[in-house]
Design an enzyme around this catalytic site. Sequence first.
Site, short mmCIF file in Angstrom:
data_model
loop_
_atom_site.label_atom_id
_atom_site.label_comp_id
_atom_site.label_asym_id
_atom_site.label_seq_id
_atom_site.Cartn_x
_atom_site.Cartn_y
_atom_site.Cartn_z
N HIS A 29 -6.26 -7.46 -0.62
CA HIS A 29 -6.48 -6.02 -0.78
C HIS A 29 -5.84 -5.55 -2.09
O HIS A 29 -4.81 -6.08 -2.51
CB HIS A 29 -5.86 -5.25 0.39
N ASP A 42 -2.59 -10.60 -2.91
CA ASP A 42 -3.13 -10.21 -1.61
C ASP A 42 -4.62 -9.86 -1.80
O ASP A 42 -5.03 -9.41 -2.87
CB ASP A 42 -2.37 -8.98 -1.10
N HIS A 73 0.82 -1.22 0.00
CA HIS A 73 0.00 0.00 0.00
C HIS A 73 0.85 1.27 0.00
O HIS A 73 0.32 2.38 0.00
CB HIS A 73 -0.95 0.02 1.21
N ASP A 121 -4.40 -13.14 2.70
CA ASP A 121 -5.65 -12.79 3.39
C ASP A 121 -6.90 -13.11 2.57
O ASP A 121 -8.00 -12.72 2.94
CB ASP A 121 -5.64 -11.32 3.86
ZN LIG Z 1 -4.05 -7.56 2.39
ZN LIG Z 2 -3.92 -7.62 -4.10
#
Ligand SMILES: [Zn+2]
Ligand SMILES: [Zn+2]
Length: 440
Positions: A152, A150, A111, A239
């Site tokens: 996210h 991931d 991120h 995740d």
């Molecule tokens: Zn994540």
């Molecule tokens: Zn991702």
Amino acid sequence: MKALKKTGLVFFPAFDWAIDPTHPEREERLLYTQDQVFEEGLLDIDGIIEYKPGMITDHEVGRTHFCLTKPKHVMTESHYISAGGAKTIARAFMEKEIDNGFALVRPPGHHAMRMVHGGRGFCNVNNEAIMIEILRSEYGVKRIAIVDTDCHHGDGTQDIFWHDPDVLFISLHQDGRTLYPGSGFTNEFGGPNAAGYTINIPLPPGTSEEGYLYTIQNCVLPILEDFKPEIIVNSAGQDNHYSDPITNMNFSAQGYAKLTTMLKPDIAVLEGGYSIEGALPYVNAGIILSMAGLDYSKVTEPGYDPERIKEDLRTLDAIKKTCDQVLQIWDMRDELKIKAYGEKPFYERSRSITYDTDGIWERQSEILRSCEECGGTFKIRSSSDRDYSMAGIHIPVGACDKCKEIGYSWYDAENGDGHNIVCLQDRPKDEFHKKKGNKK
Ligand SMILES: [Zn+2]
Ligand SMILES: [Zn+2]
Ligand SMILES: [Zn+2]
């Protein structure tokens, strides 16, 4: 037992660093995995090699990030070592000591964007991006693909390579309408000079093995085959697991191992994954066995029941539609620039970015030179509610002469009006320049 492929591993649990002791992103994330790896005897297998993580330097950070006001202000020692673990694996791979490798490090990084005022989504600097700039600067690697698995959206990695047609970024993630950071839709496909080279594949909550692996097989692999990267990097976030406490997906350890077998990453770097006991040790063991070319069919997490987590037909249908849409965008990538952005000598955009981890709010304005020959020089002006302000100019890897010239003319003309500092990343020369602005 002997591994079919020499696989390098780095463990860095960062014992002495956590956002706070009960935060999901804490050192136990890796301690359970380490236990599992020892218990299963993975490190006794001939051909699985453990490396100690090195540290990255400020120069290596400066190729990738503009940090306010210097790397030490936004990084702890753990951040230097976490990114250093990725570097260690990258070097071992390039020196041909290993066939592939997995950096099991934290804190994570995907991120973290090019400009860094502080922490976003538990990330301060981008481990994979820093590693990729090492591969390009030190080893002359030209075409790299990053596949972010991931749960996210890898919005930081997307941001860093947004204008770069040589680094293909593919992110699979839970639909941003239902999860942090709320981005990663198919219409985010890269900046004007790199249109089509960012690929977002949002997946519905509840996606399980079938839907996830369908996407890899029918969407990700064909695109990789077209792009022909020299190196495939996997941002291996875990995740998507059905037991993860902060997401809503239904992926399993077997699914992750199969995904790894299909993708064949040269380098994997751990990102998220917060089901500390129930998933991470099994997912990581599955990935390690898969990378080493060994049987992972017996790796199952307690309570795994494929029938219970199977996705329904509507979910599968939605996934297939998204894959078709993504492939259409990829197929029209050559016309995409003019269609989406029009023909201009310079492109401007402004946006605001939140640093949820550190509670900072940033405003940015950016100008990019349109260029047919390279990624294009750009300048970002950034200021935050902490009263820090910076101008950062980036001359890309492989820049044409005109873009190099414009980068320096912007830097010379920038008198630091209202800024604390003015920086220039000269990637062709691998230099970083910095001068004080006139802001007190
Ligand atoms: Zn994540
Ligand atoms: Zn991702
Ligand atoms: Zn250029």
